[in-house]
Design a protein around this motif. Structure first.
Motif, short mmCIF file in Angstrom:
data_model
loop_
_atom_site.label_atom_id
_atom_site.label_comp_id
_atom_site.label_asym_id
_atom_site.label_seq_id
_atom_site.Cartn_x
_atom_site.Cartn_y
_atom_site.Cartn_z
N GLY A 183 31.10 4.40 -20.32
CA GLY A 183 29.71 3.99 -20.09
C GLY A 183 29.57 2.49 -19.92
O GLY A 183 28.81 2.02 -19.07
N PHE A 184 30.32 1.73 -20.71
CA PHE A 184 30.25 0.27 -20.61
C PHE A 184 30.75 -0.21 -19.26
O PHE A 184 30.09 -1.00 -18.58
N SER A 186 31.04 1.49 -16.51
CA SER A 186 30.15 1.98 -15.44
C SER A 186 28.92 1.10 -15.30
O SER A 186 28.46 0.81 -14.19
N SER A 187 28.36 0.66 -16.43
CA SER A 187 27.20 -0.22 -16.39
C SER A 187 27.55 -1.56 -15.76
O SER A 187 26.78 -2.10 -14.95
N VAL A 188 28.71 -2.10 -16.12
CA VAL A 188 29.14 -3.37 -15.55
C VAL A 188 29.36 -3.23 -14.05
O VAL A 188 29.05 -4.14 -13.26
N ARG A 190 27.78 -1.21 -12.01
CA ARG A 190 26.48 -1.17 -11.35
C ARG A 190 25.93 -2.59 -11.15
O ARG A 190 25.40 -2.91 -10.08
N VAL A 191 26.04 -3.41 -12.17
CA VAL A 191 25.56 -4.79 -12.06
C VAL A 191 26.37 -5.54 -11.00
O VAL A 191 25.83 -6.32 -10.21
#
Length: 237
Positions: A183-184, A186-188, A190-191
């Motif tokens: 999750g971490f 994947s979030s990075v 996206r940014v």
């Protein structure tokens, strides 16, 4: 004893009930946030710190270069068509998108067949190097059709990178923090995608030299760091 087993089953059902104190504590937003932050801290602590930093140094440049370049590329093809007097119809744009998407199919089949035999790390390193090398060919491709071929090639050699990262990312982390790590990252990602989209849009009206060199350097740096990714067999949880 049957009575003991029934007692254990009853306690298990009570623990899973949403009305029991333990379940209510687990569903508390404060506790959820606390556990999430603790999981992030764990990724940057102890022996996981090195793995997290290496993966970030590989994942971020790859996604920044790929998505930024693929945003800039169609506009570059359109400019080439205008310069050569070739009109870009809606059919051509559709066919272009179709071919670029289709180019990833052989790469997906390749990774399915050879990922277990060759291992994810060799495929990852070689694919990033090929991706960086294909970018330099843009200087030799000066027609819309040839540029479209290069776009297909770039997408084909980059697809195994994403497939291998999907294999390596959960495998390099212990079970208790795999979901948090995925999750971490994947979030990075996206940014990074949003940032690269904005950044490469600056070069739409500029010479192709800067986007080409920028993408190649970013991918080469990612390829260099990828050699330091530990093999899955070398990681002990």
């Amino acid at each position: 004893d049957i009575s003991d087993e029934l007692g254990q089953l009853k306690r298990s059902i009570e623990d899973q009930s949403p009305f029991c104190p333990a379940a209510q504590q687990r569903c508390n937003p404060f506790e959820i946030s606390k556990q999430f932050l603790k999981g992030i801290v764990d990724l940057f602590s102890g022996k996981l710190l090195k793995i997290t930093l290496i993966l970030m140094a590989v994942i971020l440049p790859v996604h920044f270069g790929y998505y930024g370049f693929m945003l800039w590329f169609p506009e570059y093809i359109a400019r080439q068509a205008n310069d050569t007097g070739t009109a870009q119809t809606k059919e051509f744009i559709y066919v272009e998108s179709f071919y670029v998407s289709l180019a990833s199919l052989p790469s997906n089949l390749f990774t399915i067949l050879l990922a277990d035999k060759l291992g994810p790390k060799p495929i990852l390193c070689s694919s990033i190097l090929l991706s960086a090398g294909s970018v330099f060919l843009l200087w030799e491709f000066n027609t819309p059709d040839m540029t479209l071929m290069l776009s297909c090639l770039f997408n084909a050699v980059t697809t195994p990178v994403f497939n291998m990262l999907d294999i390596l990312l959960p495998a390099l982390y212990p079970t208790y923090c795999r979901a948090t790590a995925f999750g971490f990252h994947s979030s990075v990602i996206r940014v990074t995608m949003i940032t690269s989209t904005w950044f490469f849009s600056i070069f739409i009206d500029s010479s192709p030299t800067l986007p080409i060199l920028l993408t190649a350097v970013i991918l080469l740096s990612s390829a260099f760091v990828s050699f330091f990714i530990p093999r899955v067999s070398e990681v002990s949880h």
